[in-house]
Design a protein around this motif. Structure first.
Motif, PDB file in Angstrom:
ATOM      1  N   GLU A 210      11.223  34.631  22.388  1.00  0.00           N
ATOM      2  CA  GLU A 210      10.004  35.183  22.972  1.00  0.00           C
ATOM      3  C   GLU A 210      10.261  35.602  24.414  1.00  0.00           C
ATOM      4  O   GLU A 210      10.841  34.846  25.187  1.00  0.00           O
ATOM      5  CB  GLU A 210       8.873  34.147  22.942  1.00  0.00           C
ATOM      6  CG  GLU A 210       8.243  33.957  21.587  1.00  0.00           C
ATOM      7  CD  GLU A 210       7.028  33.044  21.673  1.00  0.00           C
ATOM      8  OE1 GLU A 210       6.439  32.928  22.777  1.00  0.00           O
ATOM      9  OE2 GLU A 210       6.684  32.448  20.648  1.00  0.00           O
ATOM     10  N   ILE A 211       9.813  36.799  24.751  1.00  0.00           N
ATOM     11  CA  ILE A 211       9.840  37.294  26.120  1.00  0.00           C
ATOM     12  C   ILE A 211       8.413  37.685  26.474  1.00  0.00           C
ATOM     13  O   ILE A 211       7.858  38.614  25.881  1.00  0.00           O
ATOM     14  CB  ILE A 211      10.783  38.502  26.280  1.00  0.00           C
ATOM     15  CG1 ILE A 211      12.192  38.157  25.797  1.00  0.00           C
ATOM     16  CG2 ILE A 211      10.809  38.964  27.729  1.00  0.00           C
ATOM     17  CD1 ILE A 211      13.152  39.329  25.792  1.00  0.00           C
ATOM     18  N   GLU A 212       7.817  36.939  27.383  1.00  0.00           N
ATOM     19  CA  GLU A 212       6.413  37.146  27.768  1.00  0.00           C
ATOM     20  C   GLU A 212       5.506  37.143  26.542  1.00  0.00           C
ATOM     21  O   GLU A 212       4.598  37.975  26.409  1.00  0.00           O
ATOM     22  CB  GLU A 212       6.261  38.432  28.580  1.00  0.00           C
ATOM     23  CG  GLU A 212       6.994  38.366  29.918  1.00  0.00           C
ATOM     24  CD  GLU A 212       6.732  39.566  30.807  1.00  0.00           C
ATOM     25  OE1 GLU A 212       6.460  40.666  30.270  1.00  0.00           O
ATOM     26  OE2 GLU A 212       6.806  39.419  32.042  1.00  0.00           O
ATOM     27  N   GLY A 213       5.748  36.197  25.634  1.00  0.00           N
ATOM     28  CA  GLY A 213       4.888  36.024  24.470  1.00  0.00           C
ATOM     29  C   GLY A 213       5.157  36.954  23.309  1.00  0.00           C
ATOM     30  O   GLY A 213       4.528  36.833  22.257  1.00  0.00           O
TER      31      GLY A 213
ATOM     32  N   ARG B 174      11.921  37.218  33.900  1.00  0.00           N
ATOM     33  CA  ARG B 174      11.223  36.989  32.630  1.00  0.00           C
ATOM     34  C   ARG B 174      12.035  36.029  31.771  1.00  0.00           C
ATOM     35  O   ARG B 174      12.982  36.442  31.103  1.00  0.00           O
ATOM     36  CB  ARG B 174      11.018  38.307  31.888  1.00  0.00           C
ATOM     37  CG  ARG B 174      10.155  39.320  32.644  1.00  0.00           C
ATOM     38  CD  ARG B 174       9.760  40.482  31.739  1.00  0.00           C
ATOM     39  NE  ARG B 174      10.940  41.168  31.220  1.00  0.00           N
ATOM     40  CZ  ARG B 174      10.899  42.018  30.193  1.00  0.00           C
ATOM     41  NH1 ARG B 174       9.762  42.248  29.568  1.00  0.00           N
ATOM     42  NH2 ARG B 174      12.003  42.618  29.789  1.00  0.00           N
ATOM     43  N   PRO B 175      11.720  34.741  31.813  1.00  0.00           N
ATOM     44  CA  PRO B 175      12.460  33.767  30.989  1.00  0.00           C
ATOM     45  C   PRO B 175      12.404  34.133  29.510  1.00  0.00           C
ATOM     46  O   PRO B 175      11.455  34.773  29.036  1.00  0.00           O
ATOM     47  CB  PRO B 175      11.726  32.452  31.263  1.00  0.00           C
ATOM     48  CG  PRO B 175      11.072  32.647  32.596  1.00  0.00           C
ATOM     49  CD  PRO B 175      10.680  34.099  32.641  1.00  0.00           C
ATOM     50  N   ILE B 176      13.430  33.718  28.784  1.00  0.00           N
ATOM     51  CA  ILE B 176      13.520  33.983  27.346  1.00  0.00           C
ATOM     52  C   ILE B 176      13.504  32.650  26.606  1.00  0.00           C
ATOM     53  O   ILE B 176      14.358  31.794  26.839  1.00  0.00           O
ATOM     54  CB  ILE B 176      14.807  34.758  27.004  1.00  0.00           C
ATOM     55  CG1 ILE B 176      14.840  36.103  27.746  1.00  0.00           C
ATOM     56  CG2 ILE B 176      14.913  34.980  25.500  1.00  0.00           C
ATOM     57  CD1 ILE B 176      16.149  36.853  27.584  1.00  0.00           C
ATOM     58  N   LYS B 177      12.527  32.474  25.719  1.00  0.00           N
ATOM     59  CA  LYS B 177      12.428  31.250  24.919  1.00  0.00           C
ATOM     60  C   LYS B 177      13.115  31.490  23.583  1.00  0.00           C
ATOM     61  O   LYS B 177      12.529  32.048  22.653  1.00  0.00           O
ATOM     62  CB  LYS B 177      10.958  30.869  24.711  1.00  0.00           C
ATOM     63  CG  LYS B 177      10.204  30.598  26.008  1.00  0.00           C
ATOM     64  CD  LYS B 177       8.744  30.250  25.736  1.00  0.00           C
ATOM     65  CE  LYS B 177       7.990  29.987  27.028  1.00  0.00           C
ATOM     66  NZ  LYS B 177       6.555  29.654  26.788  1.00  0.00           N
ATOM     67  N   LEU B 178      14.383  31.077  23.488  1.00  0.00           N
ATOM     68  CA  LEU B 178      15.124  31.269  22.246  1.00  0.00           C
ATOM     69  C   LEU B 178      14.602  30.328  21.165  1.00  0.00           C
ATOM     70  O   LEU B 178      14.262  29.175  21.430  1.00  0.00           O
ATOM     71  CB  LEU B 178      16.614  31.015  22.473  1.00  0.00           C
ATOM     72  CG  LEU B 178      17.327  31.969  23.438  1.00  0.00           C
ATOM     73  CD1 LEU B 178      18.794  31.583  23.564  1.00  0.00           C
ATOM     74  CD2 LEU B 178      17.197  33.420  22.980  1.00  0.00           C
ATOM     75  N   GLN B 179      14.546  30.828  19.933  1.00  0.00           N
ATOM     76  CA  GLN B 179      14.088  30.022  18.812  1.00  0.00           C
ATOM     77  C   GLN B 179      15.227  29.193  18.244  1.00  0.00           C
ATOM     78  O   GLN B 179      16.406  29.572  18.340  1.00  0.00           O
ATOM     79  CB  GLN B 179      13.505  30.915  17.714  1.00  0.00           C
ATOM     80  CG  GLN B 179      12.243  31.658  18.131  1.00  0.00           C
ATOM     81  CD  GLN B 179      11.618  32.407  16.983  1.00  0.00           C
ATOM     82  OE1 GLN B 179      12.266  32.754  16.012  1.00  0.00           O
ATOM     83  NE2 GLN B 179      10.314  32.645  17.067  1.00  0.00           N
ATOM     84  N   GLN B 180      14.886  28.051  17.624  1.00  0.00           N
ATOM     85  CA  GLN B 180      15.912  27.215  17.009  1.00  0.00           C
ATOM     86  C   GLN B 180      16.563  27.973  15.859  1.00  0.00           C
ATOM     87  O   GLN B 180      15.978  28.880  15.272  1.00  0.00           O
ATOM     88  CB  GLN B 180      15.326  25.888  16.532  1.00  0.00           C
ATOM     89  CG  GLN B 180      14.360  25.984  15.393  1.00  0.00           C
ATOM     90  CD  GLN B 180      13.917  24.622  14.892  1.00  0.00           C
ATOM     91  OE1 GLN B 180      13.505  24.504  13.739  1.00  0.00           O
ATOM     92  NE2 GLN B 180      13.977  23.590  15.714  1.00  0.00           N
TER      93      GLN B 180
END
Length: 277
Positions: free
Chosen positions: A54-57, A73-79
């Motif tokens: 996810e990048i900015e949702g 812009r942080p990046i929330k990597l998925q498992q």
């Protein structure tokens, strides 16, 4: 999980900090990290499942070979249960030695290797994906990078300046850097902005947060105030406000949430907390 870290050859080492990789074990599910803003850039070659995050949702599917240059812009990597990649970690301000793309266009980019290097990048991806060992892949990557070296718009003064800011971010001022480089503050600001897309002050802020989070995640996350002061923040509130500007909540909450996640920070080659840009 298997992991490796390899020093680049002598010609590339001033510009590339390491080549490294991860490979998950059979049936292993990896909780991949949230990628925070930093000073360098990475290029990933996935021979298993590419990242999703996810990048900015907004959910983003990464290319099988791509760069990551997180600045704001942080990046929330998925498992993932099928991780296998080889990555290039560029030093701060050094990717420009290998590409003519302006620094401002690289900020927060996840562009593909083909977009980064055109037809030669496309050929590189095919060559890397067609070999069976990381040793062979690294040899191909180093040969390619050597052929691309100095093909971009580098500025030696800026490279030295951002390296100085990164290493001395706790107490260095823009005027200090300008004086050491032998230029005016205005010229330094202009040249750093032109190459990296950031002002020296912005680059210093990112360097400070990167140092703090790296040390907290590699060592003891309970020493937040001590670590924040060590790297130039006035107090804990100053650090919390800076971190919170990336819309990840407080750093305390972030550290609690990522306690069981992996991260991409590495110890330095000499085993100390000092790490070159």
């Amino acid at each position: 999980m298997k992991a490796f870290n390899v020093r680049p050859n002598a010609l590339l080492s001033p510009y590339i900090e390491r080549l490294w990789g991860w490979e998950s074990d059979h049936d292993e599910i990896l909780n991949l990290p949230i990628l925070l803003p930093g000073t360098g850039a990475e290029v990933f070659f996935h021979y298993r499942q590419p990242f999703r995050g996810e990048i900015e949702g907004v959910l983003h599917q990464f290319d099988p070979a791509h760069m990551i240059c997180v600045r704001g812009r942080p990046i929330k990597l998925q498992q993932s249960g099928s991780i296998g990649f080889i990555a290039i970690r560029f030093r701060a301000g050094r990717l420009h030695r290998f590409t003519a793309i302006p620094g401002v266009d690289l900020i927060d980019s996840t562009m593909s290797v083909t977009d980064l290097w055109g037809a030669s990048g496309h050929s590189l991806v095919k060559d890397v994906m067609n070999v069976r060992s990381s040793t062979s892949a690294i040899s191909i990557i180093e040969k390619f990078l050597t052929s691309q070296l100095n093909s971009g718009s580098s500025d030696l003064l800026v490279e030295q300046a951002v390296g100085e800011i990164y290493k001395r971010c706790s107490n260095i001022s823009v005027s200090d850097v300008a004086q050491k480089m032998g230029v005016s503050e205005r010229e330094l600001q202009r040249r750093v902005k032109a190459l990296t897309g950031h002002t020296p002050v912005e680059f210093r802020k990112i360097s400070r947060v990167q140092h703090v989070m790296r040390e907290l995640l590699l060592n003891n996350p309970s020493h937040m105030l001590e670590t924040a002061l060590k790297y130039g923040f006035y107090d804990q509130a100053h650090f919390i406000n800076t971190f919170s500007s990336w819309r990840l909540g407080s750093p305390q909450r972030f550290l609690a949430d990522v306690r069981n996640k992996s991260h991409f920070y590495n110890t330095s080659w000499n085993g100390s907390d000092k790490k070159s840009a």
